[in-house]
Design a protein around this motif. Structure first.
Motif, PDB file in Angstrom:
ATOM      1  N   GLU A 105      40.978  50.262  59.385  1.00  0.00           N
ATOM      2  CA  GLU A 105      41.826  51.284  59.738  1.00  0.00           C
ATOM      3  C   GLU A 105      41.765  52.617  58.941  1.00  0.00           C
ATOM      4  OE1 GLU A 105      42.528  48.277  59.255  1.00  0.00           O
ATOM      5  OE2 GLU A 105      43.500  47.687  61.109  1.00  0.00           O
ATOM      6  N   SER A 106      41.891  53.920  59.699  1.00  0.00           N
ATOM      7  CA  SER A 106      41.922  54.902  58.762  1.00  0.00           C
ATOM      8  C   SER A 106      43.302  55.185  58.142  1.00  0.00           C
ATOM      9  CB  SER A 106      41.941  56.192  59.891  1.00  0.00           C
ATOM     10  OG  SER A 106      43.069  56.176  60.636  1.00  0.00           O
ATOM     11  N   LEU A 107      43.446  55.944  57.183  1.00  0.00           N
ATOM     12  CA  LEU A 107      44.585  56.143  56.225  1.00  0.00           C
ATOM     13  C   LEU A 107      45.711  56.637  57.072  1.00  0.00           C
ATOM     14  CD1 LEU A 107      45.774  56.019  53.395  1.00  0.00           C
ATOM     15  CD2 LEU A 107      44.919  58.482  53.180  1.00  0.00           C
ATOM     16  N   ALA A 108      45.339  57.388  58.133  1.00  0.00           N
ATOM     17  CA  ALA A 108      46.546  57.918  58.966  1.00  0.00           C
ATOM     18  C   ALA A 108      47.228  56.567  59.684  1.00  0.00           C
ATOM     19  CB  ALA A 108      46.011  58.964  59.962  1.00  0.00           C
ATOM     20  N   ILE A 109      46.473  55.814  60.186  1.00  0.00           N
ATOM     21  CA  ILE A 109      47.053  54.507  60.975  1.00  0.00           C
ATOM     22  C   ILE A 109      47.939  53.706  59.884  1.00  0.00           C
ATOM     23  CG2 ILE A 109      46.236  52.534  62.150  1.00  0.00           C
ATOM     24  CD1 ILE A 109      44.120  53.926  63.294  1.00  0.00           C
ATOM     25  N   ILE A 110      47.118  53.607  58.757  1.00  0.00           N
ATOM     26  CA  ILE A 110      47.708  52.634  57.682  1.00  0.00           C
ATOM     27  C   ILE A 110      49.115  53.210  57.439  1.00  0.00           C
ATOM     28  CG2 ILE A 110      47.666  51.805  55.474  1.00  0.00           C
ATOM     29  CD1 ILE A 110      44.636  51.386  55.785  1.00  0.00           C
ATOM     30  N   MET A 111      48.891  54.538  56.898  1.00  0.00           N
ATOM     31  CA  MET A 111      50.324  55.200  56.491  1.00  0.00           C
ATOM     32  C   MET A 111      51.368  55.136  57.337  1.00  0.00           C
ATOM     33  SD  MET A 111      48.807  58.384  54.071  1.00  0.00           S
ATOM     34  CE  MET A 111      50.497  58.869  53.508  1.00  0.00           C
TER      35      MET A 111
END
Length: 388
Positions: A319-325
Motif C-alpha cells: 500500500e502507499s504511504l497515504a493509505i497506510i497513514m
C-alpha cells in the motif's frame, strides 16, 4: 530465522522473502549458490517486481542478480530492473547537481544547511549514489532562516507548496515545507525539525557542530554526523512503520560499517528513543541478519519487540504511504512510538485549531482565537457528518 528472535514472519509472501534473501547475499558470495532452487517454484515474478519497486530496493536487487548466471529469473525481470536502475542513476546525478547548487546558494547567503538524505547518504552508506533511491532532497535549516530560504529558492524558480494555515498551526503540526521546481521536476523539503512534534530531538546548533562534509560534489555539501544520522534514520523509519525496506537497509548499512557505540548510547539516553532503536535493530537482525554486537541489549525491551512486530504488518504489504497513514491501525501505532511525556504533548497538539476547523466554520480573522474552545465541537460535527 526463528533462531534470532520471535517475530512472526509467517504472513510474508514468498516473493518478499526472496527479495530479502537476495539483499542478504554478500557481494563476494556466489549468489547462484546462496539462493536455493525451491525459492523459484510457483513464483509470481510480477509481484516480485512490484515489491522491489515499492520498497525502493531495486538498485541493490539489480546489482546482485545481474551476477546470476542461471536462467532462473525471467528476462523481462532483468530488463525491468535494469531500466529502473538506469533511470534512478540519472535521477541521483540530477539531484546531486541540484544539491550542490542549493548548497552554494544558501552558503553564499549565510543560511546554514544540512542535507538529511538523498545522494549524500547514498554515497556514504553504499559507496555509490546509484545504489539508493531518493524521491526528493531533504534539508534542515534553523527555523529563523525559513523566510530567507523561501526567498532564495523562489529566486531560482522553486514554487512553495500552499498549505492551509490557521493561527500558525504549521509550526505545531508540520516539521517541513515543500518546494517544487516546475522545469527541473525536483522537489525539496525544507525542514526546521528532524521529526514532527512532540518527538524529542537535538537543536540545530548541536547538529551543525557535528556535521560532516560530503565528497561527492566539488562545492562543500554538509550532512549529519554519523550518530545523528543513525538516530534520525531510525526515527524516520519508525514513524513511517518501516513500510519501505529501503529505510531499514540504510540502518543495516550503518550497523555493518560501525558507529561510535558510546556516543550513540549517550544520544539514545538523552533523547529517550531506545525503544525505536530497539525496533530497528530487531527488524535488521531478523530480516537482514545484520550483526548487532554492542547494541544488542536494546533488542530485549518488550516495547521494542512489539513495535517490530507491528512494523512487519506494514512491510509485507504494497500500500502507499497515504493509505497506510489513513488507517486507524497506523494512527495507534504512531501514538505508541511516543514516550509518556510525548503522548501528553501529542494530545495537547490535537486540541490546537486546524484549517479543517476554519473550513467547517468560517470566522473572520480577528475571531480565529475562538477556534480553540470550538475545536472539540467542530471535530464532533465533522465526525457526525461522516457517519451519516
Amino acid at each position: 530465522m526463528d533462531k534470532y528472535h520471535s517475530l512472526d514472519l509467517s504472513k510474508i509472501s514468498k516473493e518478499l522473502m526472496l527479495l530479502l534473501e537476495i539483499i542478504k547475499v554478500e557481494q563476494d558470495d556466489n549468489i547462484g549458490v546462496s539462493l536455493k532452487k525451491e525459492w523459484y517454484s510457483d513464483f509470481d515474478w510480477d509481484l516480485f517486481l512490484q515489491l522491489a519497486i515499492h520498497h525502493r530496493v531495486y538498485p541493490i536487487i539489480y546489482s546482485k542478480i545481474k551476477r546470476l548466471e542461471e536462467k532462473r529469473i525471467p528476462s523481462y525481470v532483468f530488463q525491468t530492473l535494469n531500466k529502473e536502475y538506469k533511470q534512478n542513476t540519472f535521477k541521483m546525478l540530477h539531484l546531486s547537481g541540484e544539491m550542490e547548487l542549493v548548497s552554494k546558494l544558501f552558503n553564499e547567503n549565510q543560511v546554514n544547511l544540512i542535507f538529511l538524505k538523498g545522494p549524500v547518504i547514498a554515497a556514504e552508506l553504499f559507496g555509490d549514489i546509484s545504489l539508493r533511491t531518493s524521491k526528493d532532497l531533504d534539508m534542515l535549516i534553523p527555523i529563523t532562516s525559513l523566510e530567507k530560504a523561501e526567498i532564495l529558492l523562489q529566486s531560482i524558480g522553486y514554487v512553495k507548496e500552499v498549505v492551509p494555515n490557521v493561527l500558525n498551526e504549521w509550526k505545531w503540526r508540520n516539521h517541513h515545507v515543500v518546494f517544487f521546481h516546475p522545469q527541473k521536476k525536483i522537489q525539496l523539503e525544507i525542514h526546521w525539525r528532524l521529526q514532527p512534534r512532540p518527538l524529542k530531538e537535538p537543536i540545530f546548533n548541536e547538529l551543525w557542530d557535528r556535521k560532516r562534509i560530503s565528497n561527492i560534489t566539488s562545492y562543500p555539501v554538509y550532512f549529519l554526523g554519523k550518530e545523528d544520522l543513525f538516530l534520525y534514520l531510525v526515527s524516520h523509519g519508525a514513524r513511517h512503520g518501516w513500510f519501505r525496506l529501503r529505510w531499514l537497509l540504510d540502518i543495516e548499512q550503518m550497523l555493518r560499517k560501525g558507529i561510535d557505540i558510546k556516543k550513540t548510547k549517550g544520544l539514545i539516553k538523552k533523547y529517550q528513543n531506545s525503544h525505536l532503536v530497539g525496533q530497528a535493530l530487531i527488524l535488521a537482525l531478523e530480516l537482514f541478519r545484520t550483526p548487532i554486537r554492542e547494541l544488542n541489549n536494546l533488542t530485549e525491551g518488550k516495547d521494542s519487540k512489539k513495535l517490530a512486530q507491528n512494523a512487519v504488518d506494514f512491510i509485507q504489504g504494497t500500500e502507499s504511504l497515504a493509505i497506510i497513514m489513513s488507517s486507524k491501525y497506523y494512527k495507534r501505532y504512531l501514538f505508541s512510538l511516543n514516550s509518556r511525556k510525548e503522548k501528553f504533548f501529542y494530545i495537547l497538539i490535537l486540541f490546537y485549531p486546524s484549517y479543517l476547523d476554519a473550513k467547517t466554520l468560517k470566522l473572520p480573522k480577528p475571531l480565529h482565537f475562538s477556534y480553540f474552545p470550538l475545536r472539540p465541537f467542530l471535530w464532533a460535527w465533522r465526525k457526525a457528518r461522516k457517519l451519516k
